[in-house]
Design an enzyme around this catalytic site. Structure first.
Site, PDB file in Angstrom:
ATOM      1  N   LYS B  96       0.876  -1.398   0.125  1.00 30.23           N
ATOM      2  CA  LYS B  96      -0.008   0.105  -0.133  1.00 30.23           C
ATOM      3  C   LYS B  96       0.864   1.507   0.032  1.00 30.23           C
ATOM      4  CE  LYS B  96      -3.749  -0.449   2.524  1.00 30.23           C
ATOM      5  NZ  LYS B  96      -4.323  -0.746   3.947  1.00 30.23           N
ATOM      6  N   ASP B 172      21.163 -16.449 -24.763  1.00 33.59           N
ATOM      7  CA  ASP B 172      20.086 -16.159 -25.538  1.00 33.59           C
ATOM      8  C   ASP B 172      19.671 -14.639 -25.304  1.00 33.59           C
ATOM      9  OD1 ASP B 172      19.260 -18.291 -26.923  1.00 33.59           O
ATOM     10  OD2 ASP B 172      17.620 -18.871 -25.508  1.00 33.59           O
ATOM     11  N   GLU B 174      16.666 -12.181 -24.553  1.00 35.22           N
ATOM     12  CA  GLU B 174      15.566 -12.263 -23.488  1.00 35.22           C
ATOM     13  C   GLU B 174      14.182 -12.225 -24.325  1.00 35.22           C
ATOM     14  OE1 GLU B 174      17.056  -9.693 -23.873  1.00 35.22           O
ATOM     15  OE2 GLU B 174      15.946  -7.817 -24.025  1.00 35.22           O
TER      16      GLU B 174
END
Lengths: 410, 410
Positions: B96, B172, B174
């Protein structure tokens, strides 16, 4: 373009950038990587993977001060480049790009094909109304006064008092986790027992959204445990787990109750004009796509403030009937007392959950009276009676006391 | 306080607020809910749940312009209030509260007890070095030139060229998700085959970090599939799935390879001075706690800029030896060419992964030469030889060409 694209809209601040060039470099860089240096034959094969600039809308007021120049860029990303899940979509459109200067993701229009992988809310506005048997008015939700450090009898008593006041939904506090004093299943049993006792008195159904927490891999199992113990709704801190966790819960046929999405951590994303993800996308469109039956977000009335136009845009995204998914119940939260109900109804309309904490527990005549005051305010709005006039009517003493305490805004 | 607390530090901007009062209201509001109105007997029971204000450090320079006044607030949250997982901790300290004005979470010190639920990186700096058999120099990582729309033979060839240049890790992109052209297991098989062929020539081991994607509930199964197909590392878009997903992967005994954490979406959190979560916490401390063996983050050298002091603070959080967890390999990324290696070594020291894309593939003599140029630069730094001097030595033609193309910063 006769193939499917998801279209992202960015707001990008830069005093000098060539925004058209920037848009082009995004469209290429986040899809095929490079374009102009590809051989012509290869371009044919790669074309279906290439991002497209849809529009570049530069805002450069005359005499703009430094920091005021921006552009809204719309880029279309071919669906063929990513799998049908939100992590893949978000990483594609705002993975690396989120770190590339003053850029905020303000909207995302998914293709019909992408959306078809998302069942969306299992209940939605109509389903939640059906469960409660309430169709002719706004709903009322209340939250516990305090939960940490309290035991089961205490929570049960708090629950019962709220329920007696005529609320439709009661939600856990989002910071109530698995704990020895009020463990999940025992808590559900205690609160649902209180719900049944209250229903015997009021004749009114009630949903209890118990907070679904724990390790990601145990969420579905915990949800099933809660449901087996009698829970008829769930509260979920979506952003702490990722949208895909909500999506997987909502599409799980064994999770047979509505899910209320809590916006915890949302303030890390939406309030900056320069960075992050806009509130209507984050708390509206994506929550609904991921399957939230109810979506909480900051109200424009309380201390946790969001500009009203953003609030209404969140609401619009949750209720937009042109999107072929069930709608999600908007739950604007914080700072709400009975005197605000006419304003809430005017701003949000018929399909809204009036959600109150202090406005119920802080009522001068007690928690039960707090719920009644809200129900009286909602009834007055439904009947078109000004709140002060309704408060003067016999039987509306609780509303009268609430207005004396907090006033009216209408 | 002889009980365990996690301590959050917030930076809070406000021209007028009473920051001491605000700190107090956070400490109470996010724990027991209310305090002063509790009966004395109840206070005794509740005290162990009550948050504490540790410090309030107001920055209010004389003649401060509007918007410049801020305070750093440190609040201690009792561990007893939340379960031992990152969603619970983050929702407690910044759920919050993230929506409550201009407030940014800048640090989080977890208790020893909380940390004990986190095994942290399974390999870490030492484990990754062990796997590669490289202890005496910085590591070198390269990324594919482009991946989307390419087939297996193409990726395999790209992989082989990079591997021949002497890189230690290849990751790799992303944004490469499950797709028909280069599906996970086939991609792993093809690339690991290329790795073996290159190793036969270079004698050097290599880790391939394949992108772990898909539905949250399938991540562990997909990781196991990749490993069964021969993958010896994983790349993971942590922030798209939540820290807990990384934590669960890293603690899973069947996932027997290092995990490289990609910072995709991090720019939605860290760059604003007023909102979000600081980079050192988000990409440093929390990535390590959640178990990242390698952590990528924006370098201070490229177009994706993060102020250098923040970069170094991320690095410090990953390597801090006073934390009883394995260290995580820092991987500053973007805009890196061989001429920057002396600067990287000076800024980041011995335990860093030099990560390059364009600086390898864009080498005037080709990809393989690009890798060699970096290795020559790293070797020169290790031997204490200035880069231009090393470039003039026979056998370092690739470094010479790189410096001619991109220059040197040392």
């Amino acid at each position: 373009m006769n193939q499917a694209y998801c279209i992202a809209t960015y707001r990008c601040y830069d005093d000098k950038a060539d925004f058209h060039k920037k848009a082009q470099s995004i469209a290429v860089g986040l899809t095929v990587g490079s374009w102009t240096d590809l051989p012509e034959a290869r371009k044919k094969e790669m074309e279906k993977h290439l991002g497209r600039v849809v529009s570049v809308d530069v805002h450069e007021p005359e005499g703009a001060a430094p920091g005021e120049r921006y552009a809204d860029l719309k880029i279309a990303y071919p669906d063929i480049n990513f799998s049908r899940d939100l992590p893949a979509l978000l990483v594609t459109v705002f993975g690396k790009l989120s770190m590339d200067g003053k850029i905020k993701l303000i909207d995302l229009d998914v293709s019909d094909d992408f959306r078809s992988a998302f069942p969306g809310p299992k209940f939605g506005v109509d389903g939640v109304r059906e469960l409660l048997g309430v169709h002719d008015r706004q709903l009322l939700m209340s939250i516990f006064k305090s939960v940490i450090g309290h035991d089961l009898p205490n929570l049960k008593e708090q629950f019962y008092r709220q329920a007696l006041g005529g609320v439709d939904l009661i939600k856990d506090d989002e910071i109530l986790f698995e704990n020895p004093l009020t463990p999940l299943e025992k808590r559900v049993e205690a609160c649902m027992d209180a719900a049944r006792r209250a229903e015997a008195e009021t004749g009114q159904k009630l949903l209890y959204a118990v907070n679904l927490t724990g390790p990601t891999s145990q969420l579905a199992a915990n949800a099933r445990k809660a449901i087996a113990a009698g829970a008829n709704a769930l509260l979920f801190n979506v952003l702490a787990y990722g949208f895909d966790a909500l999506h997987e819960l909502s599409r799980d046929p064994s999770i047979t109750v509505p899910i209320a999405a809590h916006p915890a951590m949302a303030g890390a994303f939406y309030p900056s004009p320069h960075y992050g993800i806009s509130a209507p996308l984050l708390l509206g469109k994506l929550m609904r796509l991921a399957g939230a039956d109810l979506a909480l977000f900051p109200s424009p009335y309380g201390s946790v403030v969001m500009p009203k136009e953003e609030n209404l845009a969140v609401k619009d995204a949750l209720l937009d009937r042109s999107v072929p998914l069930r709608t999600s119940f908007p739950v604007p939260s914080a700072g709400i007392h009975p005197g605000l109900v006419p304003l809430i109804v005017r701003d949000f309309g018929h399909d809204v959950v009036v959600n109150a904490g202090g406005g119920i527990h802080g009522h001068p005549m007690g928690t039960e009276a707090g719920g009644r005051a809200f129900r009286q305010a909602i009834a007055a709005c439904g009947a078109g009676i000004p709140l002060r006039e309704a408060a003067a009517q016999s039987g509306n003493e609780e509303l009268k006391a609430a207005i004396e305490a907090w006033g009216v805004k209408e």
